[in-house]
Design an enzyme around this catalytic site. Structure first.
Site, PDB file in Angstrom:
ATOM      1  N   ASN A   1       0.694  -1.255   0.160  1.00  0.00           N
ATOM      2  CA  ASN A   1      -0.035   0.100   0.059  1.00  0.00           C
ATOM      3  C   ASN A   1       1.107   1.138  -0.010  1.00  0.00           C
ATOM      4  O   ASN A   1       1.847   1.345   0.667  1.00  0.00           O
ATOM      5  CB  ASN A   1      -0.826  -0.101   1.250  1.00  0.00           C
TER       6      ASN A   1
ATOM      7  N   HIS B   1       6.664  -1.330   3.246  1.00  0.00           N
ATOM      8  CA  HIS B   1       6.440  -3.118   3.741  1.00  0.00           C
ATOM      9  C   HIS B   1       5.780  -3.599   2.695  1.00  0.00           C
ATOM     10  O   HIS B   1       4.810  -2.913   1.893  1.00  0.00           O
ATOM     11  CB  HIS B   1       5.617  -2.863   5.037  1.00  0.00           C
TER      12      HIS B   1
HETATM   13  P1  AMP Z   1      -0.581  -0.657   5.901  1.00  0.00           P
HETATM   14  O1  AMP Z   1      -2.052  -0.360   6.175  1.00  0.00           O
HETATM   15  O2  AMP Z   1      -0.174  -1.317   4.339  1.00  0.00           O
HETATM   16  O3  AMP Z   1       0.357   0.471   6.009  1.00  0.00           O
HETATM   17  O4  AMP Z   1      -0.021  -2.150   6.831  1.00  0.00           O
HETATM   18  C1  AMP Z   1       0.470  -1.776   8.058  1.00  0.00           C
HETATM   19  C2  AMP Z   1       0.317  -3.124   8.758  1.00  0.00           C
HETATM   20  O5  AMP Z   1       0.911  -3.057   9.872  1.00  0.00           O
HETATM   21  C3  AMP Z   1      -0.984  -3.481   9.007  1.00  0.00           C
HETATM   22  O6  AMP Z   1      -1.630  -4.602   8.523  1.00  0.00           O
HETATM   23  C4  AMP Z   1      -1.077  -3.582  10.685  1.00  0.00           C
HETATM   24  O7  AMP Z   1      -1.893  -4.711  11.251  1.00  0.00           O
HETATM   25  C5  AMP Z   1       0.367  -3.806  10.765  1.00  0.00           C
HETATM   26  N1  AMP Z   1       0.833  -3.606  12.059  1.00  0.00           N
HETATM   27  C6  AMP Z   1       0.660  -2.454  12.671  1.00  0.00           C
HETATM   28  N2  AMP Z   1       1.382  -2.447  13.949  1.00  0.00           N
HETATM   29  C7  AMP Z   1       2.012  -3.690  14.100  1.00  0.00           C
HETATM   30  C8  AMP Z   1       2.619  -4.403  15.007  1.00  0.00           C
HETATM   31  N3  AMP Z   1       3.246  -3.844  16.144  1.00  0.00           N
HETATM   32  N4  AMP Z   1       3.461  -5.553  14.590  1.00  0.00           N
HETATM   33  C9  AMP Z   1       2.922  -6.042  13.429  1.00  0.00           C
HETATM   34  N5  AMP Z   1       2.257  -5.591  12.449  1.00  0.00           N
HETATM   35  C10 AMP Z   1       1.655  -4.410  12.922  1.00  0.00           C
END
Ligand code: AMP
Length: 110
Positions: A83, A96
């Site tokens: 994203n 990511h």
């Molecule tokens: P995006 O919405 O593409 O920016 O993805 C960010 C992702 O990070 C989401 O799917 C969240 O669930 C994940 N996320 C947020 N905080 C954490 C964390 N502490 N450990 C693992 N995943 C996380």
């Protein structure tokens, strides 16, 4: 820098780590959207795919393959998403890649 994923990479915030190499760190998403939901991030901070250099892109793609095989996704397949920005619903501003698999995923991607 106040970056959640930089803190995870540095070990300051716990995670369920699944993979690490020289350039890439990978851990399970805290809010999984599929039986396997892994986030792969470059160790070097960059905001999104627009800031990604070729070497890092290649390292991420190699790591996706390694993790997909490790997680047993090779036979049935998987999905890779990154994203970017507001319309892409990027919530963490550290590049990511989501690796999703382990079940039949929706045909809809939006
Ligand atoms: P995006 O919405 O593409 O920016 O993805 C960010 C992702 O990070 C989401 O799917 C969240 O669930 C994940 N996320 C947020 N905080 C954490 C964390 N502490 N450990 C693992 N995943 C996380």
């Amino acid at each position: 820098m106040d970056c959640l994923f930089c803190k995870i990479i540095a070990g300051e915030i716990p995670c369920d780590k699944v993979y690490e190499d020289e350039k890439v760190f990978a851990f399970r998403d805290i809010n999984p959207q599929a039986p396997v939901h892994v986030l792969l991030v470059p160790k070097k901070h960059m905001r999104n795919i627009l800031e990604c250099d070729g070497e890092t892109a290649a390292a991420l793609v190699r790591a996706v393959g390694a993790v997909a095989k490790r997680e047993g996704l090779e036979a049935d397949g998987f999905r890779v998403i990154s994203n970017c920005g507001r319309n892409g619903c990027q919530s963490v501003e550290h590049l990511h890649v989501h690796l999703l698999g382990g079940a039949q995923l929706s045909e809809k991607m939006s």
